[in-house]
Write a protein that holds these residues in place. Structure first.
Motif, PDB file in Angstrom:
ATOM      1  N   VAL A  54      35.706  30.746  47.672  1.00 54.58           N
ATOM      2  CA  VAL A  54      36.408  31.852  47.030  1.00 54.58           C
ATOM      3  C   VAL A  54      35.746  33.188  47.390  1.00 54.58           C
ATOM      4  O   VAL A  54      36.382  34.226  47.360  1.00 54.58           O
ATOM      5  N   PHE A  55      34.487  33.144  47.775  1.00 55.72           N
ATOM      6  CA  PHE A  55      33.785  34.368  48.146  1.00 55.72           C
ATOM      7  C   PHE A  55      34.257  34.918  49.490  1.00 55.72           C
ATOM      8  O   PHE A  55      33.947  36.035  49.841  1.00 55.72           O
ATOM      9  N   GLN A  56      35.021  34.120  50.241  1.00 56.70           N
ATOM     10  CA  GLN A  56      35.508  34.550  51.545  1.00 56.70           C
ATOM     11  C   GLN A  56      36.981  34.903  51.561  1.00 56.70           C
ATOM     12  O   GLN A  56      37.450  35.460  52.544  1.00 56.70           O
ATOM     13  N   ILE A  57      37.718  34.564  50.546  1.00 57.30           N
ATOM     14  CA  ILE A  57      39.163  34.764  50.556  1.00 57.30           C
ATOM     15  C   ILE A  57      39.466  36.242  50.800  1.00 57.30           C
ATOM     16  O   ILE A  57      39.013  37.112  50.065  1.00 57.30           O
ATOM     17  N   GLY A  58      40.237  36.498  51.836  1.00 52.21           N
ATOM     18  CA  GLY A  58      40.606  37.877  52.180  1.00 52.21           C
ATOM     19  C   GLY A  58      39.401  38.747  52.410  1.00 52.21           C
ATOM     20  O   GLY A  58      39.414  39.931  52.117  1.00 52.21           O
ATOM     21  N   CYS A  59      38.350  38.153  52.931  1.00 50.13           N
ATOM     22  CA  CYS A  59      37.080  38.871  52.975  1.00 50.13           C
ATOM     23  C   CYS A  59      36.670  39.252  54.383  1.00 50.13           C
ATOM     24  O   CYS A  59      36.369  38.411  55.210  1.00 50.13           O
ATOM     25  N   GLU A  60      36.685  40.529  54.624  1.00 46.30           N
ATOM     26  CA  GLU A  60      36.044  41.078  55.797  1.00 46.30           C
ATOM     27  C   GLU A  60      34.775  41.728  55.278  1.00 46.30           C
ATOM     28  O   GLU A  60      34.676  42.063  54.106  1.00 46.30           O
ATOM     29  N   VAL A  61      33.810  41.895  56.155  1.00 49.24           N
ATOM     30  CA  VAL A  61      32.589  42.564  55.714  1.00 49.24           C
ATOM     31  C   VAL A  61      32.969  43.989  55.331  1.00 49.24           C
ATOM     32  O   VAL A  61      33.556  44.720  56.131  1.00 49.24           O
ATOM     33  N   PRO A  62      32.702  44.391  54.084  1.00 51.14           N
ATOM     34  CA  PRO A  62      33.084  45.739  53.653  1.00 51.14           C
ATOM     35  C   PRO A  62      32.404  46.809  54.501  1.00 51.14           C
ATOM     36  O   PRO A  62      31.340  46.581  55.078  1.00 51.14           O
ATOM     37  N   GLY A 137      34.996  46.957  44.009  1.00 50.64           N
ATOM     38  CA  GLY A 137      36.062  47.071  44.988  1.00 50.64           C
ATOM     39  C   GLY A 137      36.960  45.845  45.082  1.00 50.64           C
ATOM     40  O   GLY A 137      37.497  45.543  46.147  1.00 50.64           O
ATOM     41  N   VAL A 138      37.097  45.121  43.980  1.00 48.21           N
ATOM     42  CA  VAL A 138      37.970  43.943  43.941  1.00 48.21           C
ATOM     43  C   VAL A 138      38.929  44.082  42.766  1.00 48.21           C
ATOM     44  O   VAL A 138      38.766  44.957  41.915  1.00 48.21           O
ATOM     45  N   THR A 139      39.914  43.209  42.718  1.00 40.81           N
ATOM     46  CA  THR A 139      40.828  43.205  41.572  1.00 40.81           C
ATOM     47  C   THR A 139      40.184  42.436  40.419  1.00 40.81           C
ATOM     48  O   THR A 139      39.237  41.668  40.617  1.00 40.81           O
ATOM     49  N   VAL A 140      40.724  42.634  39.231  1.00 42.04           N
ATOM     50  CA  VAL A 140      40.230  41.896  38.068  1.00 42.04           C
ATOM     51  C   VAL A 140      40.423  40.399  38.282  1.00 42.04           C
ATOM     52  O   VAL A 140      39.527  39.598  37.990  1.00 42.04           O
ATOM     53  N   ALA A 141      41.577  40.018  38.804  1.00 44.22           N
ATOM     54  CA  ALA A 141      41.850  38.594  39.049  1.00 44.22           C
ATOM     55  C   ALA A 141      40.835  38.003  40.028  1.00 44.22           C
ATOM     56  O   ALA A 141      40.341  36.879  39.828  1.00 44.22           O
ATOM     57  N   GLU A 142      40.491  38.757  41.073  1.00 41.32           N
ATOM     58  CA  GLU A 142      39.519  38.255  42.040  1.00 41.32           C
ATOM     59  C   GLU A 142      38.134  38.154  41.399  1.00 41.32           C
ATOM     60  O   GLU A 142      37.421  37.164  41.615  1.00 41.32           O
TER      61      GLU A 142
END
Length: 185
Positions: A54-62, A137-142
């Motif tokens: 879950v830590f990688q979902i939609g995850c590019e290095v910020p 920098g994420v949504t509440v759901a995330e």
């Protein structure tokens, strides 16, 4: 400013090293920077994680460095300073059981989730979930998903005993000293 600890015996035992107070007093490194540097020191060199999480979902290095992200969380999340030591204890547990999660694409979210859980466990007054999500920098759901996954990874053991607190504190003290040695004088 006083050191608030999740370790109930801390109030009765002032001999516990005050790493976080030293960091604030010397101001050459923020406690968030120390946590970021510590995380980077145990991260695998590859930037691609071997397993999905879950830590990688939609995850590019910020675009923000982990050090600056740590400073941002330090500044805006309004956590007590001991939360960073407790967050490091959580991250150490996870690293010991799931080292594959420590990749550059995951570090920002791991830091955010561990610090948010540490704040909720340690501090009497915390920010709203929406505020923590905005800071990270994420949504509440995330953020909800990240917290749940992190709690599963630590077997829902949010308590950090005195020994674990001391070990985490000692390691972050070494990190602080390293950062101070690198700082221009």
């Amino acid at each position: 400013m006083t050191l608030t600890s999740c370790c109930p015996s801390h109030a009765a035992n002032p001999a516990i090293p005050s790493l976080v107070l030293d960091i604030v007093q010397k101001q050459s490194s923020s406690v968030g920077q120390c946590l970021a540097f510590a995380m980077e020191s145990i991260t695998q060199p590859s930037t691609e994680a071997s397993t999905a999480s879950v830590f990688q979902i939609g995850c590019e290095v910020p675009p923000i460095t982990l050090g600056k992200f740590g400073m941002r969380l330090d500044r805006y999340c309004q956590c007590s300073l001991s939360c960073f030591v407790v967050a490091w204890a959580y991250l150490t547990r996870i690293r010991n059981t799931n080292p594959e999660l420590f990749h550059t694409s995951n570090l920002h979210k791991l830091m955010l989730a561990s610090l948010t859980i540490a704040a909720k466990y340690c501090d009497d007054i915390t920010c709203t979930q929406k505020y923590y999500a905005q800071c990270g920098g994420v949504t509440v759901a995330e953020l909800n998903c990240l917290e749940m996954e992190l709690l599963k990874l630590i077997d829902f053991r949010a308590h950090v005993n005195e020994t674990e607190f001391r070990q985490s504190n000692k390691f972050l003290t070494l990190v602080r000293d390293t950062l101070q040695a690198k700082a221009p004088h």
